[in-house]
Design an enzyme around this catalytic site. Structure first.
Site, PDB file in Angstrom:
ATOM      1  N   GLU A 127      50.748  18.334   1.774  1.00 28.98           N
ATOM      2  CA  GLU A 127      49.365  18.801   1.645  1.00 28.98           C
ATOM      3  C   GLU A 127      49.257  20.238   2.140  1.00 28.98           C
ATOM      4  O   GLU A 127      50.198  20.760   2.739  1.00 28.98           O
ATOM      5  CB  GLU A 127      48.420  17.895   2.451  1.00 28.98           C
ATOM      6  N   HIS A 243      35.620  20.556   3.992  1.00 29.70           N
ATOM      7  CA  HIS A 243      36.602  20.199   2.973  1.00 29.70           C
ATOM      8  C   HIS A 243      36.250  20.988   1.720  1.00 29.70           C
ATOM      9  O   HIS A 243      35.102  20.983   1.280  1.00 29.70           O
ATOM     10  CB  HIS A 243      36.587  18.697   2.676  1.00 29.70           C
ATOM     11  N   ARG A 289      42.574  24.882   4.607  1.00 28.77           N
ATOM     12  CA  ARG A 289      41.239  24.533   4.110  1.00 28.77           C
ATOM     13  C   ARG A 289      40.192  25.619   4.312  1.00 28.77           C
ATOM     14  O   ARG A 289      39.352  25.830   3.440  1.00 28.77           O
ATOM     15  CB  ARG A 289      40.750  23.274   4.834  1.00 28.77           C
ATOM     16  N   HIS A 350      33.522  18.158   6.884  1.00 22.02           N
ATOM     17  CA  HIS A 350      34.544  17.126   6.783  1.00 22.02           C
ATOM     18  C   HIS A 350      35.044  16.626   8.139  1.00 22.02           C
ATOM     19  O   HIS A 350      35.105  15.437   8.382  1.00 22.02           O
ATOM     20  CB  HIS A 350      35.713  17.693   5.989  1.00 22.02           C
ATOM     21  N   ARG A 385      42.004  22.090  11.843  1.00 25.41           N
ATOM     22  CA  ARG A 385      42.891  20.932  11.766  1.00 25.41           C
ATOM     23  C   ARG A 385      43.805  21.028  10.546  1.00 25.41           C
ATOM     24  O   ARG A 385      43.366  21.319   9.436  1.00 25.41           O
ATOM     25  CB  ARG A 385      42.039  19.669  11.641  1.00 25.41           C
TER      26      ARG A 385
HETATM   27  C1  LIG Z   1      36.548  11.010   3.095  1.00 21.99           C
HETATM   28  C2  LIG Z   1      37.477  11.291   4.238  1.00 21.99           C
HETATM   29  C3  LIG Z   1      38.842  11.402   4.014  1.00 21.99           C
HETATM   30  C4  LIG Z   1      39.715  11.659   5.068  1.00 21.99           C
HETATM   31  N1  LIG Z   1      41.060  11.691   4.834  1.00 21.99           N
HETATM   32  C5  LIG Z   1      41.910  11.841   5.883  1.00 21.99           C
HETATM   33  C6  LIG Z   1      43.309  11.733   5.691  1.00 21.99           C
HETATM   34  O1  LIG Z   1      43.785  11.517   4.581  1.00 21.99           O
HETATM   35  N2  LIG Z   1      44.115  11.889   6.767  1.00 21.99           N
HETATM   36  C7  LIG Z   1      43.635  12.129   8.028  1.00 21.99           C
HETATM   37  O2  LIG Z   1      44.424  12.259   8.980  1.00 21.99           O
HETATM   38  N3  LIG Z   1      42.308  12.193   8.240  1.00 21.99           N
HETATM   39  C8  LIG Z   1      41.446  12.045   7.200  1.00 21.99           C
HETATM   40  N4  LIG Z   1      40.087  12.099   7.428  1.00 21.99           N
HETATM   41  C9  LIG Z   1      39.607  12.251   8.790  1.00 21.99           C
HETATM   42  C10 LIG Z   1      39.780  10.923   9.524  1.00 21.99           C
HETATM   43  O3  LIG Z   1      39.411   9.875   8.678  1.00 21.99           O
HETATM   44  C11 LIG Z   1      38.943  10.864  10.776  1.00 21.99           C
HETATM   45  O4  LIG Z   1      39.080  12.011  11.542  1.00 21.99           O
HETATM   46  C12 LIG Z   1      39.365   9.671  11.619  1.00 21.99           C
HETATM   47  O5  LIG Z   1      39.326   8.515  10.841  1.00 21.99           O
HETATM   48  C13 LIG Z   1      38.468   9.519  12.823  1.00 21.99           C
HETATM   49  O6  LIG Z   1      38.778   8.287  13.417  1.00 21.99           O
HETATM   50  P1  LIG Z   1      37.944   7.809  14.663  1.00 21.99           P
HETATM   51  O7  LIG Z   1      38.476   6.473  15.025  1.00 21.99           O
HETATM   52  O8  LIG Z   1      37.934   8.869  15.685  1.00 21.99           O
HETATM   53  O9  LIG Z   1      36.442   7.707  14.113  1.00 21.99           O
HETATM   54  P2  LIG Z   1      35.844   6.800  12.947  1.00 21.99           P
HETATM   55  O10 LIG Z   1      36.896   6.252  12.089  1.00 21.99           O
HETATM   56  O11 LIG Z   1      34.775   7.570  12.281  1.00 21.99           O
HETATM   57  O12 LIG Z   1      35.198   5.586  13.729  1.00 21.99           O
HETATM   58  C14 LIG Z   1      34.050   5.768  14.504  1.00 21.99           C
HETATM   59  C15 LIG Z   1      33.509   4.417  14.888  1.00 21.99           C
HETATM   60  O13 LIG Z   1      32.486   4.577  15.861  1.00 21.99           O
HETATM   61  C16 LIG Z   1      31.369   3.810  15.488  1.00 21.99           C
HETATM   62  N5  LIG Z   1      30.168   4.393  16.103  1.00 21.99           N
HETATM   63  C17 LIG Z   1      29.678   5.644  15.926  1.00 21.99           C
HETATM   64  N6  LIG Z   1      28.548   5.793  16.664  1.00 21.99           N
HETATM   65  C18 LIG Z   1      28.339   4.619  17.293  1.00 21.99           C
HETATM   66  C19 LIG Z   1      27.330   4.140  18.166  1.00 21.99           C
HETATM   67  N7  LIG Z   1      26.273   4.885  18.530  1.00 21.99           N
HETATM   68  N8  LIG Z   1      27.429   2.875  18.628  1.00 21.99           N
HETATM   69  C20 LIG Z   1      28.458   2.075  18.255  1.00 21.99           C
HETATM   70  N9  LIG Z   1      29.433   2.472  17.416  1.00 21.99           N
HETATM   71  C21 LIG Z   1      29.377   3.725  16.949  1.00 21.99           C
HETATM   72  C22 LIG Z   1      31.387   3.842  13.983  1.00 21.99           C
HETATM   73  O14 LIG Z   1      30.589   2.812  13.441  1.00 21.99           O
HETATM   74  C23 LIG Z   1      32.878   3.660  13.746  1.00 21.99           C
HETATM   75  O15 LIG Z   1      33.237   2.310  13.869  1.00 21.99           O
HETATM   76  C24 LIG Z   1      39.206  11.850   6.382  1.00 21.99           C
HETATM   77  C25 LIG Z   1      37.831  11.751   6.602  1.00 21.99           C
HETATM   78  C26 LIG Z   1      36.975  11.466   5.541  1.00 21.99           C
HETATM   79  C27 LIG Z   1      35.509  11.350   5.825  1.00 21.99           C
END
Ligand SMILES: Cc1cc2nc3c(=O)[nH]c(=O)nc-3n(C[C@H](O)[C@H](O)[C@H](O)COP(=O)(O)OP(=O)(O)OC[C@H]3O[C@@H](n4cnc5c(N)ncnc54)[C@H](O)[C@@H]3O)c2cc1C
Length: 538
Positions: A127, A243, A289, A350, A385
């Site tokens: 990528e 993004h 990006r 993003h 990132r």
């Molecule tokens: C469309 C898209 C494509 C992507 N593709 C990639 C990729 O290919 N590779 C890569 O490395 N990264 C990618 N990313 C980025 C990556 O997905 C995220 O940075 C990563 O998943 C974040 O993980 P996390 O566990 O920190 O948060 P999240 O996966 O967002 O989880 C957050 C959690 O907290 C919960 N939450 C939030 N607020 C509250 C609250 N007040 N009370 C209770 N629960 C709450 C939510 O419901 C959720 O369960 C992508 C992002 C998007 C949007």
């Protein structure tokens, strides 16, 4: 302006209580990885505000970066990450994450994640910004969905892990400056005080502060805002990654068109069919990006057209359909054939690089509070990132936090008494009506216009003025549902972002100031903009 310490009134003598050893806020990859690292003799409660499948993690497309091929080396992945981070990465943290990445990917395989294979081994793609093929992916472009399927199944089967879905964390509870749990709102029950020996914040990012975003509706920065109210330090809030290629079709939900599409050879063209990236950067469509996003922004201004186009028509149609089944499906809904038609795209918010400051073990500046994943600022990403480096950050820091929190919880006595804590929100005009949807839409549009890809002092001052005005009356209210709390958090996070962007009077990584278009290493070298935690304001 003074931010309130708590968004809601409560009294620990009057509410229901729940006790656990470790409380994990968020059920994305960081939260569930943390929960799964806690040994089975300790109780873990995971709370998530929506269904357990609703997270940024579930929507991840492109994949997970890790050095998995003999032609690649850890040093290459470290170097690529540092280059993207534009001088703000913490080298020790980059090294740690890169070296742990292959183990974490293998752990996902052992938990049942079915990554795509090529000749019996993990298929690797490349990528933007990566010097080698090192991205593992699943179901073509649905990596997050497949990875989370396996991890959720594992977490649900773990005997010590309890998951509360549809449960909104309103605020972190602190006593004498240390985190002692959280106020969680549960459907049919209302506010519950969850008391925990250790708390891990894994609540994800805040893409919803912008009108155009790839993030699902849960990404409202609740954890960042709650940590700020609880006195935690945040940093680097000016660095939002846009993004470059978000589907721009009226009626579509702004779906992301993965970087991997350009990795496989797709071109970016303007309305007249010209490949504008060739003039902008020697890496053309594979430039980082921020460079691609700004080039698209300038092209949209030059051509007076609200979008540009992705063109895959020169690639093998069979490969295109097999490699990108999800994108193919979404585009077909709008009568677009991705093997022939140009796909209209424009940049959207993003990934938030900034967040709650953590050290290399995942500890925040508030005792007993840990953070992992997008809610945090670990020092991995710096000012920008590298693609596919965030799922791996969530995995590595999730595991570190789970281990660290478990070790600390084990040394603490069981909670038999709760501290007497209470808070009363004073409302000046309880009868006044606020149209929350109107304020939310206005905020998200303002952030695109005045705090978007290209910034300057004039627009930032206007943004600070408007957001400050909205904060004054929205944060002075007490709401009893998710919509109100989310708006209060969006406003808080926007304030911190605008303030950080105003203070950084240079351009670096994703933060571009047209009035200061160059790096200023003399002043800003390795410096972060820090949003210090609030003193308790009562
Ligand atoms: C469309 C898209 C494509 C992507 N593709 C990639 C990729 O290919 N590779 C890569 O490395 N990264 C990618 N990313 C980025 C990556 O997905 C995220 O940075 C990563 O998943 C974040 O993980 P996390 O566990 O920190 O948060 P999240 O996966 O967002 O989880 C957050 C959690 O907290 C919960 N939450 C939030 N607020 C509250 C609250 N007040 N009370 C209770 N629960 C709450 C939510 O419901 C959720 O369960 C992508 C992002 C998007 C949007």
């Amino acid at each position: 302006m003074a931010f309130p310490r708590y968004l809601v009134s409560f009294d620990s003598r009057r509410l229901l209580h729940q006790f656990t050893d470790v409380l994990v806020i968020g059920a994305g990859i960081a939260g569930l990885r943390a929960a799964l690292e806690v040994p089975e003799d300790l109780a873990v409660l995971v709370v998530t505000k929506d269904r357990v499948t609703e997270s940024n993690s579930s929507y991840a497309q492109g994949g997970i970066a890790g050095v998995m091929s003999p032609e690649d080396r850890f040093e290459n992945h470290v170097e690529d990450t540092l280059v993207a981070g534009a001088g703000l990465c913490d080298r020790g943290v980059v090294d740690l994450v890169v070296r742990e990445a292959p183990n974490e990917i293998e752990k996902l395989v052992s938990w049942g994640t079915q990554f795509d294979l090529e000749n019996g081994t993990l298929a690797l793609t490349r990528e933007g910004g990566h010097s080698h093929r090192r991205i593992v992916h699943a179901l073509g472009d649905a990596t997050g969905h497949e990875m989370m399927r396996a991890v959720i199944t594992r977490a649900k089967a773990a005997p010590n892990v309890l998951i509360w879905d549809d449960s909104f964390t309103v605020d972190l509870l602190t006593d004498a400056g240390a985190c002692v749990g959280a106020i969680v709102w549960r459907p049919g029950v209302g506010k519950v005080l969850v008391w925990a020996k250790q708390v891990i914040l894994a609540s994800g990012g805040c893409g919803m502060v912008y009108r155009e975003t790839t993030n699902p509706p849960v990404a409202t920065g609740d954890g960042m805002a709650a940590a700020y109210r609880a006195g935690a330090e945040l940093r680097d809030m000016e660095f939002m990654q846009f993004h470059p290629t978000v589907l721009y079709v009226a009626g579509s939900s702004r779906s992301l068109i993965s970087e991997a599409v350009r990795g496989e050879g797709a071109y970016l063209r303007d309305i007249h069919g010209e490949r504008f990236m060739l003039k902008d950067d020697p890496r053309a469509e594979l430039a980082p990006r921020d460079i691609v996003s700004r080039a698209i922004f300038r092209t949209m201004e030059r051509t007076l057209h609200p979008n540009v186009y992705l063109d895959l028509s020169h690639l093998d149609p069979v490969l295109v359909r097999n490699r990108f089944p999800g994108i193919n499906r979404v585009c077909r809904q709008f009568s677009l054939d991705i093997t022939k038609d140009r796909i209209p795209v424009r940049p959207g918010a993003h990934y938030m690089m900034g967040g709650v400051t953590i050290d290399s073990a995942g500890k925040t500046t508030v005792p007993n509070l840990w953070a992992a994943g997008e809610v945090s600022s670990s020092g991995l990403h710096g000012a920008n990132r590298l693609a596919s480096n965030s799922l791996i950050e969530g995995l590595v820091f999730g595991a570190l936090c789970g281990r660290g929190a478990a070790d600390s919880a084990r040394k603490m006595p069981d909670l038999l008494r709760v501290p007497r804590l209470s808070h009363k929100v004073i409302i000046e005009d309880p009868a006044g009506f606020i149209d929350l949807a109107d304020v939310t839409n206005s905020l998200r549009a303002l952030m695109v216009r005045k705090m978007g890809i290209v910034r300057d002092r004039g627009r930032l001052d206007e943004a600070a003025h408007d957001v400050g005005f909205w904060c004054r009356y929205v944060l002075a209210r007490e709401f009893d549902d998710r919509v109100g709390w989310e708006l209060q958090n969006l406003l808080t996070v926007s304030r911190l972002m605008i303030d950080a962007a105003t203070r950084r009077d240079e351009s670096r990584g994703t933060h571009y100031r047209s009035d200061f278009p160059k790096h200023n290493d003399t002043v800003w070298g390795q410096r972060h903009v820090v949003s210090p935690g609030l003193e308790v304001l009562g």
